[in-house]
Design a protein around this motif. Structure first.
Motif, PDB file in Angstrom:
ATOM      1  N   ARG A 191       0.807  -1.222   0.000  1.00 42.31           N
ATOM      2  CA  ARG A 191       0.000   0.000   0.000  1.00 42.31           C
ATOM      3  C   ARG A 191       0.843   1.276   0.000  1.00 42.31           C
ATOM      4  N   GLN A 192       2.117   1.160   0.338  1.00 47.45           N
ATOM      5  CA  GLN A 192       2.971   2.354   0.346  1.00 47.45           C
ATOM      6  C   GLN A 192       3.544   2.576  -1.048  1.00 47.45           C
ATOM      7  N   SER A 196       4.455   1.198  -6.181  1.00 52.90           N
ATOM      8  CA  SER A 196       4.378   0.486  -4.911  1.00 52.90           C
ATOM      9  C   SER A 196       5.771   0.087  -4.440  1.00 52.90           C
ATOM     10  N   SER A 232       6.378  -2.400  -2.863  1.00 52.93           N
ATOM     11  CA  SER A 232       6.505  -3.849  -2.999  1.00 52.93           C
ATOM     12  C   SER A 232       7.381  -4.204  -4.200  1.00 52.93           C
TER      13      SER A 232
END
Length: 173
Positions: free
Chosen positions: A119-120, A128, A130
């Motif tokens: 989500r960041q 993202s 991720s």
């Protein structure tokens, strides 16, 4: 080693090296363009520093296995080189198992980070985090493959440099 495995290993090495070279080239071009733009126009590419940083992270993780094979990682080789051959092989086998377990644990930890960071988003590019943290499990997965590819050579001869036929040098591991 069978011809198929030898060819597959050469292709794997070429792809791994190509990815590292591509990341380095992209990072160098981006930083150079940003410096020139800043020097000549007093403006810069807003996202250049961020992308260059993330490229360096990927480059670091992608090149770990290549560094291992080249004997470029820190190693304590005096212990297993001074033991009798049987004990040295046993110690090197244990060392490989510890390395493989560590790589597996780092892959698992990296996947945990990837799942937590979904989500960041990054400040400039808004992608993202991720995607950035994915470098860790990918890099340790590649490192694990490199370790497995040179494991027989390491256990029998005590060296990681199984691809010396391409470089012409033998670096101890």
């Amino acid at each position: 080693m069978s011809p198929f495995l030898s060819t597959a290993e050469k292709a794997f090495l070429a792809l791994n090296r190509g990815a590292v070279i591509l990341a380095l080239a992209a990072m160098a071009c981006l930083v150079f363009a940003n410096v020139m733009l800043r020097f000549f126009t007093n403006n810069s590419i807003v996202w250049a520093e961020e992308v260059a940083r993330y490229l360096m992270i990927y480059m670091t993780f992608l090149s770990a296995g290549l560094a291992l094979r080249g004997g470029l990682l820190v190693a304590v080789s005096q212990i297993h080189l001074r033991l009798p051959q049987g004990a040295a092989r046993l110690l090197r086998t244990a060392m490989l198992l510890v390395l493989l377990v560590f790589c597996g644990w780092m892959i698992w930890s990296g996947l945990e980070y990837v799942s937590r960071m979904g989500r960041q988003v990054t400040p400039a590019t808004r992608i993202s985090f991720s995607h950035i943290y994915r470098a860790m499990p990918i890099g340790f997965g590649l490192l694990m493959i490199h370790i497995l590819l040179v494991s027989r050579h390491f256990v029998t001869q005590g060296r990681f440099d199984a691809d010396t036929h391409e470089h012409g040098s033998a670096v101890g591991g």
